[in-house]
Design a protein around this motif. Structure first.
Motif, PDB file in Angstrom:
ATOM      1  N   GLY A  77       0.819  -1.206   0.000  1.00 22.48           N
ATOM      2  CA  GLY A  77       0.000   0.000   0.000  1.00 22.48           C
ATOM      3  C   GLY A  77       0.848   1.249   0.000  1.00 22.48           C
ATOM      4  O   GLY A  77       2.079   1.184   0.124  1.00 22.48           O
ATOM      5  N   PRO A  78       0.232   2.395  -0.151  1.00 21.42           N
ATOM      6  CA  PRO A  78       0.973   3.649  -0.204  1.00 21.42           C
ATOM      7  C   PRO A  78       1.620   3.989   1.129  1.00 21.42           C
ATOM      8  O   PRO A  78       1.099   3.656   2.198  1.00 21.42           O
ATOM      9  CB  PRO A  78      -0.098   4.679  -0.586  1.00 21.42           C
ATOM     10  CG  PRO A  78      -1.389   4.060  -0.178  1.00 21.42           C
ATOM     11  CD  PRO A  78      -1.221   2.581  -0.325  1.00 21.42           C
ATOM     12  N   ILE A  79       2.756   4.658   1.060  1.00 24.87           N
ATOM     13  CA  ILE A  79       3.491   5.099   2.248  1.00 24.87           C
ATOM     14  C   ILE A  79       3.528   6.620   2.243  1.00 24.87           C
ATOM     15  O   ILE A  79       3.877   7.240   1.224  1.00 24.87           O
ATOM     16  CB  ILE A  79       4.921   4.535   2.251  1.00 24.87           C
ATOM     17  CG1 ILE A  79       4.893   3.003   2.268  1.00 24.87           C
ATOM     18  CG2 ILE A  79       5.706   5.061   3.463  1.00 24.87           C
ATOM     19  CD1 ILE A  79       6.265   2.369   2.130  1.00 24.87           C
ATOM     20  N   ALA A  80       3.180   7.215   3.363  1.00 26.22           N
ATOM     21  CA  ALA A  80       3.172   8.672   3.481  1.00 26.22           C
ATOM     22  C   ALA A  80       4.467   9.164   4.109  1.00 26.22           C
ATOM     23  O   ALA A  80       5.044   8.498   4.974  1.00 26.22           O
ATOM     24  CB  ALA A  80       1.978   9.134   4.306  1.00 26.22           C
ATOM     25  N   ILE A  81       4.900  10.332   3.671  1.00 24.81           N
ATOM     26  CA  ILE A  81       5.994  11.058   4.322  1.00 24.81           C
ATOM     27  C   ILE A  81       5.416  12.385   4.776  1.00 24.81           C
ATOM     28  O   ILE A  81       5.111  13.262   3.958  1.00 24.81           O
ATOM     29  CB  ILE A  81       7.183  11.285   3.364  1.00 24.81           C
ATOM     30  CG1 ILE A  81       7.702   9.952   2.829  1.00 24.81           C
ATOM     31  CG2 ILE A  81       8.295  12.038   4.091  1.00 24.81           C
ATOM     32  CD1 ILE A  81       8.786  10.109   1.771  1.00 24.81           C
ATOM     33  N   PHE A  82       5.221  12.520   6.071  1.00 27.14           N
ATOM     34  CA  PHE A  82       4.686  13.760   6.634  1.00 27.14           C
ATOM     35  C   PHE A  82       5.868  14.640   7.048  1.00 27.14           C
ATOM     36  O   PHE A  82       6.553  14.361   8.033  1.00 27.14           O
ATOM     37  CB  PHE A  82       3.797  13.460   7.838  1.00 27.14           C
ATOM     38  CG  PHE A  82       2.456  12.870   7.485  1.00 27.14           C
ATOM     39  CD1 PHE A  82       2.073  12.671   6.171  1.00 27.14           C
ATOM     40  CD2 PHE A  82       1.560  12.509   8.478  1.00 27.14           C
ATOM     41  CE1 PHE A  82       0.840  12.134   5.839  1.00 27.14           C
ATOM     42  CE2 PHE A  82       0.312  11.963   8.175  1.00 27.14           C
ATOM     43  CZ  PHE A  82      -0.046  11.779   6.847  1.00 27.14           C
ATOM     44  N   GLY A  83       6.090  15.694   6.267  1.00 31.32           N
ATOM     45  CA  GLY A  83       7.267  16.532   6.422  1.00 31.32           C
ATOM     46  C   GLY A  83       8.268  16.158   5.334  1.00 31.32           C
ATOM     47  O   GLY A  83       9.372  15.714   5.614  1.00 31.32           O
ATOM     48  N   LEU A  84       7.858  16.356   4.073  1.00 33.48           N
ATOM     49  CA  LEU A  84       8.663  15.906   2.941  1.00 33.48           C
ATOM     50  C   LEU A  84       9.970  16.669   2.820  1.00 33.48           C
ATOM     51  O   LEU A  84      11.000  16.100   2.446  1.00 33.48           O
ATOM     52  CB  LEU A  84       7.855  16.044   1.647  1.00 33.48           C
ATOM     53  CG  LEU A  84       8.532  15.614   0.357  1.00 33.48           C
ATOM     54  CD1 LEU A  84       8.876  14.129   0.391  1.00 33.48           C
ATOM     55  CD2 LEU A  84       7.644  15.946  -0.845  1.00 33.48           C
ATOM     56  N   GLY A  85       9.949  17.973   3.141  1.00 34.97           N
ATOM     57  CA  GLY A  85      11.165  18.773   2.999  1.00 34.97           C
ATOM     58  C   GLY A  85      11.678  18.726   1.577  1.00 34.97           C
ATOM     59  O   GLY A  85      10.915  18.835   0.607  1.00 34.97           O
ATOM     60  N   GLY A  86      12.998  18.522   1.428  1.00 35.60           N
ATOM     61  CA  GLY A  86      13.601  18.437   0.108  1.00 35.60           C
ATOM     62  C   GLY A  86      13.578  17.061  -0.495  1.00 35.60           C
ATOM     63  O   GLY A  86      14.073  16.863  -1.610  1.00 35.60           O
ATOM     64  N   GLY A  87      13.029  16.062   0.220  1.00 36.72           N
ATOM     65  CA  GLY A  87      12.807  14.749  -0.360  1.00 36.72           C
ATOM     66  C   GLY A  87      13.945  13.754  -0.215  1.00 36.72           C
ATOM     67  O   GLY A  87      14.002  12.778  -0.962  1.00 36.72           O
ATOM     68  N   THR A  88      14.831  13.937   0.761  1.00 37.44           N
ATOM     69  CA  THR A  88      15.952  13.003   0.914  1.00 37.44           C
ATOM     70  C   THR A  88      15.472  11.564   1.118  1.00 37.44           C
ATOM     71  O   THR A  88      15.939  10.640   0.450  1.00 37.44           O
ATOM     72  CB  THR A  88      16.836  13.415   2.096  1.00 37.44           C
ATOM     73  OG1 THR A  88      17.337  14.736   1.869  1.00 37.44           O
ATOM     74  CG2 THR A  88      18.026  12.467   2.248  1.00 37.44           C
ATOM     75  N   SER A  89      14.540  11.366   2.027  1.00 41.16           N
ATOM     76  CA  SER A  89      14.072  10.009   2.287  1.00 41.16           C
ATOM     77  C   SER A  89      13.319   9.445   1.085  1.00 41.16           C
ATOM     78  O   SER A  89      13.399   8.243   0.798  1.00 41.16           O
ATOM     79  CB  SER A  89      13.196   9.963   3.544  1.00 41.16           C
ATOM     80  OG  SER A  89      12.131  10.889   3.452  1.00 41.16           O
ATOM     81  N   ALA A  90      12.591  10.290   0.351  1.00 42.79           N
ATOM     82  CA  ALA A  90      11.880   9.825  -0.836  1.00 42.79           C
ATOM     83  C   ALA A  90      12.862   9.366  -1.908  1.00 42.79           C
ATOM     84  O   ALA A  90      12.635   8.349  -2.578  1.00 42.79           O
ATOM     85  CB  ALA A  90      10.974  10.931  -1.377  1.00 42.79           C
TER      86      ALA A  90
END
Length: 366
Positions: A162-175
Motif C-alpha cells: 500500500g501507499p506510504i506517506a511522508i509527513f514533512g517531505l522537505g527536500g525529499g531526501t528520504s523519498a
C-alpha cells in the motif's frame, strides 16, 4: 534492490554567494574569501576562523570512509535563498552535496552572509544531519547520508502492500532513497510550504521523483497540513514517516497522545509509524528520572525523549526505539507495532543498512 542513485541535479545559476576557504593544513597560505551580491566584509583573522568552521562542516561524512582531499580548498555556493511564511530557505551546493537549510529565527534581514557564518558556527560538533537547520541532504558520490534518512528507507519491508506517506517531505531526501531501493513504491509526500517544494523541484531533484519509475513507483506531492484530516486516504496508508519540525524542534502537537492516535487512524491494519523524535533531554522531571551516568540500563534511555514517552502513552507496549550515534546527531527514532524479527528485517535490506536495524529495542515500561 535498485541501482546506485545517480543525482541529476540541475545546473546552478550564477551564484549569489560563493566562498572558498583554505584547509587548516595549508596555514602557510593566506585565506581568500569571495563575496558576490553582498556588501559584507571580514578581516583576514575572522575569515580564517570562519573558514575553519566551514571546513569542519563540509567534511560531514556519509557511511563510507571519507576520501582523501584532493584540493586545498573547500567551496560552497548558495544556489537559492528565500523567505516564506513558514521558513527561511537556503540551498547550498558543495563539491559533495546539495543541502537544504531551514530556519525561521537566525537569519538577519540585513545580512545573509552573517547568517551563514552564524549557522556554520553551530554545525562543527557533528555532521550536517545533526544541525537543527539542515532538513535535506543529497550527496553526489553516494546515496547514503549516514543519518536518520537512511533509517527511513528501512521501513518498507515491515509494511503491508500500500501507499506510504511522508509527513514533512522537505527536500525529499528520504523519498529519493526509498524509491531508489524500492522502485515500485507509491509515496505520498506532505509539505506545508509550497515554495519549499518549488525550490526542491528546481535544485534538489524532487521533480524527478514525480515521474513514474520503470516499476510504476512514484512520489505524489501534496501541499498542506499533514496533521489535518485532509491527509487521510481511503483504505489508509501502509506506513507513515513522521518528520515534522518547526524552528528546529518537534511540532508541539506531537507531544500530545491524542495527535498520535489520530495519525494511527490514518493507517491500514498492520500499518506502522516511523518517527524522527529529535534528540533527548539533558535532564528529566522527577516523574521521569533517568540519568545517562547513574548506571541505568541502556534500555531505559528512551525515556530521555519526550516524543517517545508520549508515543508510549498512546500505544503502550507497541513502541520501539533506537538512538542515532553522535556522528549522526544522536536523534531518537521510534517505530510503532511489535518489535520486528531483526534477522528477517536485516535480510531484506541492502548491505549498507543491514546492521543498523539490530539497534532497535522495545520500549520497556516498568
Amino acid at each position: 534492490m535498485g541501482c546506485s542513485l545517480q543525482l541529476r541535479l540541475p545546473p546552478s545559476p550564477p551564484p549569489a554567494l560563493c566562498y572558498s576557504f583554505l584547509l587548516p593544513t595549508t596555514a602557510a597560505k593566506s585565506p581568500t574569501s569571495r563575496c558576490y551580491g553582498s556588501s559584507s566584509t571580514t578581516s583576514a583573522a575572522a575569515a580564517r576562523k570562519k573558514g575553519k568552521q566551514v571546513k569542519a562542516v563540509l567534511q560531514s561524512a556519509a557511511v563510507q570512509k571519507p576520501e582523501k582531499e584532493d584540493e586545498d580548498e573547500e567551496d560552497f555556493q548558495v544556489v537559492t535563498a528565500v523567505k516564506t511564511v513558514y521558513n527561511h530557505i537556503i540551498i547550498l551546493d558543495t563539491p559533495k552535496s546539495r543541502l537544504l537549510l531551514l530556519d525561521s529565527t537566525r537569519i538577519s534581514p540585513h545580512s545573509l552572509l552573517n547568517f551563514l557564518f552564524l549557522l556554520f558556527s553551530t554545525l562543527t560538533s557533528h555532521s550536517f544531519a545533526d544541525a537543527d537547520s539542515v532538513h535535506s541532504q543529497l550527496n553526489k558520490r553516494t546515496k547514503w547520508t549516514g543519518s536518520y534518512w537512511d533509517e527511513f528507507a528501512t521501513l518498507p519491508p515491515l509494511l503491508p502492500q500500500g501507499p506510504i506517506a511522508i509527513f514533512g517531505l522537505g527536500g525529499g531526501t528520504s523519498a529519493h532513497l526509498m524509491l531508489d531501493l524500492w522502485p515500485s513504491l507509491q509515496l505520498e509526500g506532505w509539505e506545508i510550504d509550497e515554495i519549499l517544494i518549488d525550490k526542491s523541484r528546481d535544485y534538489l531533484g524532487l521533480s524527478d521523483l514525480e515521474k513514474h519509475t520503470a516499476d510504476s513507483g512514484v512520489l505524489n506531492i501534496h501541499i498542506g497540513d499533514a496533521l489535518s484530516p485532509d491527509a487521510a486516504i481511503s483504505g489508509g496508508y501502509a506506513g507513515i514517516i513522521v518528520d515534522l519540525f518547526a524552528e528546529g524542534k518537534v511540532l508541539p502537537q506531537l507531544e500530545q497522545a491524542a495527535t498520535w492516535l489520530e495519525l494511527n487512524d490514518k493507517l491500514m491494519p498492520n500499518g506502522r509509524l516511523m518517527v524522527n523524535c529529535a534528540a533527548g533531554e539533558d535532564r528529566l522531571t522527577a516523574n521521569n528520572e533517568v540519568s545517562q551516568h547513574d548506571g541505568s540500563s541502556i534500555d531505559d534511555t528512551w525515556k530521555l525523549n519526550a516524543t517517545i514517552r508520549v508515543l508510549c502513552e498512546a500505544f503502550p507496549g507497541q513502541v520501539n526505539w533506537k538512538k542515532m550515534p553522535p556522528s549522526a546527531g544522536e536523534n531518537y527514532l521510534a517505530l510503532t507495532g511489535s518489535l520486528p524479527d531483526l534477522c528477517t528485517w536485516s535480510d531484506a535490506l541492502p548491505n549498507e543498512l543491514k546492521s543498523s536495524v539490530n539497534q532497535w529495542r522495545a520500549c520497556n515500561i516498568s
